[in-house]
Write an enzyme that holds these catalytic residues in place. Sequence first.
Site, PDB file in Angstrom:
ATOM      1  N   ASP A  88       4.896   7.671  -1.104  1.00  9.28           N
ATOM      2  CA  ASP A  88       3.660   7.130  -1.636  1.00  9.28           C
ATOM      3  C   ASP A  88       3.511   6.648  -3.059  1.00  9.28           C
ATOM      4  OD1 ASP A  88       0.923   6.717  -0.563  1.00  9.28           O
ATOM      5  OD2 ASP A  88       0.361   8.169  -1.247  1.00  9.28           O
ATOM      6  N   LEU A  89       2.807   6.205  -3.285  1.00  6.78           N
ATOM      7  CA  LEU A  89       1.959   5.888  -4.649  1.00  6.78           C
ATOM      8  C   LEU A  89       0.850   6.739  -4.960  1.00  6.78           C
ATOM      9  CD1 LEU A  89       2.597   4.139  -7.412  1.00  6.78           C
ATOM     10  CD2 LEU A  89       1.612   2.311  -6.631  1.00  6.78           C
ATOM     11  N   ASP A  90       0.051   6.352  -3.773  1.00 10.50           N
ATOM     12  CA  ASP A  90      -1.348   6.347  -5.285  1.00 10.50           C
ATOM     13  C   ASP A  90      -1.831   7.936  -5.052  1.00 10.50           C
ATOM     14  OD1 ASP A  90      -2.396   4.154  -5.411  1.00 10.50           O
ATOM     15  OD2 ASP A  90      -2.584   3.506  -3.566  1.00 10.50           O
ATOM     16  N   THR A 143      -3.984   7.390  -8.678  1.00 10.25           N
ATOM     17  CA  THR A 143      -4.586   5.576  -8.465  1.00 10.25           C
ATOM     18  C   THR A 143      -5.523   6.860  -6.947  1.00 10.25           C
ATOM     19  OG1 THR A 143      -2.874   5.274  -7.498  1.00 10.25           O
ATOM     20  CG2 THR A 143      -3.499   3.932  -9.126  1.00 10.25           C
ATOM     21  N   LYS A 151      -7.828   8.171   2.716  1.00 11.35           N
ATOM     22  CA  LYS A 151      -6.619   7.644   1.638  1.00 11.35           C
ATOM     23  C   LYS A 151      -5.406   7.130   2.728  1.00 11.35           C
ATOM     24  CE  LYS A 151      -7.469  11.755  -1.354  1.00 11.35           C
ATOM     25  NZ  LYS A 151      -6.944  13.251  -1.914  1.00 11.35           N
ATOM     26  N   GLY A 152      -4.153   6.519   1.917  1.00 12.39           N
ATOM     27  CA  GLY A 152      -3.195   6.143   2.662  1.00 12.39           C
ATOM     28  C   GLY A 152      -3.401   4.495   3.787  1.00 12.39           C
ATOM     29  N   VAL A 153      -4.706   4.407   4.184  1.00 12.47           N
ATOM     30  CA  VAL A 153      -5.425   3.791   4.854  1.00 12.47           C
ATOM     31  C   VAL A 153      -5.713   2.362   4.550  1.00 12.47           C
ATOM     32  CG1 VAL A 153      -7.171   2.885   6.953  1.00 12.47           C
ATOM     33  CG2 VAL A 153      -6.148   5.200   6.011  1.00 12.47           C
ATOM     34  N   ARG A 201      -6.507  -2.004   3.341  1.00 16.14           N
ATOM     35  CA  ARG A 201      -8.424  -2.035   2.017  1.00 16.14           C
ATOM     36  C   ARG A 201      -8.792  -2.342   3.529  1.00 16.14           C
ATOM     37  NH1 ARG A 201      -7.134  -6.821  -1.424  1.00 16.14           N
ATOM     38  NH2 ARG A 201      -5.276  -5.287  -2.427  1.00 16.14           N
ATOM     39  N   SER A 216       3.882   2.243   0.076  1.00 10.14           N
ATOM     40  CA  SER A 216       2.263   2.347  -0.789  1.00 10.14           C
ATOM     41  C   SER A 216       2.023   1.284   0.502  1.00 10.14           C
ATOM     42  CB  SER A 216       2.751   2.480  -2.061  1.00 10.14           C
ATOM     43  OG  SER A 216       1.131   1.953  -2.078  1.00 10.14           O
ATOM     44  N   ALA A 217       0.924   2.305   1.475  1.00  9.92           N
ATOM     45  CA  ALA A 217       0.062   0.734   1.382  1.00  9.92           C
ATOM     46  C   ALA A 217      -0.933   0.132   0.973  1.00  9.92           C
ATOM     47  CB  ALA A 217      -0.802   1.562   2.475  1.00  9.92           C
ATOM     48  N   SER A 218      -0.536  -0.070  -0.419  1.00 10.84           N
ATOM     49  CA  SER A 218      -1.061  -0.688  -1.411  1.00 10.84           C
ATOM     50  C   SER A 218      -0.734  -2.096  -1.604  1.00 10.84           C
ATOM     51  CB  SER A 218      -1.485  -0.268  -2.726  1.00 10.84           C
ATOM     52  OG  SER A 218      -1.806  -0.758  -3.260  1.00 10.84           O
ATOM     53  N   LYS A 219      -1.705  -3.407  -1.514  1.00 14.33           N
ATOM     54  CA  LYS A 219      -1.082  -4.063  -1.853  1.00 14.33           C
ATOM     55  C   LYS A 219      -0.781  -4.748  -3.452  1.00 14.33           C
ATOM     56  CE  LYS A 219      -2.579  -7.083   2.469  1.00 14.33           C
ATOM     57  NZ  LYS A 219      -3.752  -6.696   2.768  1.00 14.33           N
ATOM     58  N   ASN A 220      -1.483  -3.641  -4.475  1.00 17.56           N
ATOM     59  CA  ASN A 220      -1.078  -3.557  -5.799  1.00 17.56           C
ATOM     60  C   ASN A 220      -0.270  -2.612  -6.154  1.00 17.56           C
ATOM     61  OD1 ASN A 220      -3.329  -4.938  -6.257  1.00 17.56           O
ATOM     62  ND2 ASN A 220      -5.012  -3.474  -4.843  1.00 17.56           N
ATOM     63  N   LYS A 259      -0.919   3.654   8.365  1.00 11.38           N
ATOM     64  CA  LYS A 259      -0.819   4.677   7.665  1.00 11.38           C
ATOM     65  C   LYS A 259      -1.468   5.229   9.038  1.00 11.38           C
ATOM     66  CE  LYS A 259       1.575   5.348   3.538  1.00 11.38           C
ATOM     67  NZ  LYS A 259       1.630   5.599   2.796  1.00 11.38           N
ATOM     68  N   GLU A 317       3.912  12.746   0.758  1.00  5.55           N
ATOM     69  CA  GLU A 317       2.483  12.036   0.942  1.00  5.55           C
ATOM     70  C   GLU A 317       1.251  12.841   0.131  1.00  5.55           C
ATOM     71  OE1 GLU A 317       0.723   9.548   2.023  1.00  5.55           O
ATOM     72  OE2 GLU A 317       2.359   8.457   2.625  1.00  5.55           O
ATOM     73  N   ASP A 318       0.497  12.629  -0.155  1.00 10.43           N
ATOM     74  CA  ASP A 318      -0.785  13.446  -0.391  1.00 10.43           C
ATOM     75  C   ASP A 318      -2.083  12.998   0.551  1.00 10.43           C
ATOM     76  OD1 ASP A 318      -1.590  10.707  -1.142  1.00 10.43           O
ATOM     77  OD2 ASP A 318      -2.867  11.581  -2.621  1.00 10.43           O
TER      78      ASP A 318
HETATM   79  C1  BG6 Z   1      -3.233   3.316  -0.384  1.00 11.79           C
HETATM   80  C2  BG6 Z   1      -4.679   4.474  -0.874  1.00 11.79           C
HETATM   81  O1  BG6 Z   1      -2.002   3.318  -0.834  1.00 11.79           O
HETATM   82  O2  BG6 Z   1      -3.072   2.190  -0.204  1.00 11.79           O
HETATM   83  C3  BG6 Z   1      -5.474   3.401  -0.073  1.00 11.79           C
HETATM   84  O3  BG6 Z   1      -3.963   5.805  -0.409  1.00 11.79           O
HETATM   85  C4  BG6 Z   1      -5.762   2.409  -0.214  1.00 11.79           C
HETATM   86  O4  BG6 Z   1      -6.312   4.099  -0.551  1.00 11.79           O
HETATM   87  C5  BG6 Z   1      -4.566   0.901   0.625  1.00 11.79           C
HETATM   88  O5  BG6 Z   1      -6.637   1.423   0.694  1.00 11.79           O
HETATM   89  C6  BG6 Z   1      -4.731  -0.204  -0.133  1.00 11.79           C
HETATM   90  O6  BG6 Z   1      -4.577  -0.061  -1.496  1.00 11.79           O
HETATM   91  P1  BG6 Z   1      -4.903  -1.949  -1.462  1.00 11.79           P
HETATM   92  O7  BG6 Z   1      -3.998  -2.148  -3.152  1.00 11.79           O
HETATM   93  O8  BG6 Z   1      -3.851  -2.413  -1.192  1.00 11.79           O
HETATM   94  O9  BG6 Z   1      -6.615  -2.119  -1.776  1.00 11.79           O
HETATM   95 MG    MG Z   2      -1.845   8.744  -1.177  1.00 11.26          MG
END
Ligand code: BG6
Ligand code: MG
Length: 221
Positions: free
Chosen positions: A11-13, A19, A47-49, A51, A116-120, A147, A171-172
């Site tokens: 996982d990233l964040d 982050t 966390k992990g969920v 946006r 990572s669930a993050s689009k960033n 997740k 994972e955290d």
């Molecule tokens: C996960 C984070 O990695 O990415 C969540 O733990 C976050 O907190 C999710 O909401 C989505 O991230 P982003 O950058 O696409 O808004």
């Molecule tokens: Mg995380």
Amino acid sequence: MAKRLKAVIFDLDGIIADTAKFHYQAWKKLASEIGINLTYEFNENLKGVGRMESLNLILTLADKSYSNEEKIKLANKKNRYYLEFVNRMTPSDLLPGVVKCFEVLKGNNINIVLASASKNSLDVIKRLEIEKYFDYVVSGKDISKSKPDPEIFIKAAKGIKVATKNCVGVEDSIAGILAINACNMFSVGIGNKKNLYPADICIKDLTEFDIEEIYLIGGFL
Ligand code: BG6
Ligand code: MG
């Protein structure tokens, strides 16, 4: 039966960079603007969920309902707040132990994958200058289920053509640990064992990532 360890899926964040703190601060700012007090405890559920899913959870605390159009505007605003933090990141924001852990894995011919669930997430790893370590990346742009659904870890293992039983997930978040466990992967929790109780092992940060211990406890060759 003994099995080979072929990949570690990170996982990233909150694992590679702090982050998770930036996501919390951005959500807290947005929530306070609409009259919601977002607590540190409630934030554990985010966390992990993804946006939108996170926003929907926060809006369960609101005393009015929001249209889809309003929700999209709120989610975009939160992302702008979040990117203000990301745009200031440099390699000095890497969490302790990350680079050493990656070097040990490379030295053992073990694939390194991001889930990572993050689009960033691609922007973040570029800012941290660690793109070169990853054999494969699955981001929030590549998944349809958040997740604790195991989709992201299954895609990560498929991407490098390795069976999930030959992978370790790191994972955290409780959602992330449940996702790893649901696809028959060995789970490493980073953080408080009380929050991450279903993890196979729990460590403080990647400085404590011990490949020999994982081989042993995970039953890897
Ligand atoms: C996960 C984070 O990695 O990415 C969540 O733990 C976050 O907190 C999710 O909401 C989505 O991230 P982003 O950058 O696409 O808004
Ligand atoms: Mg995380």
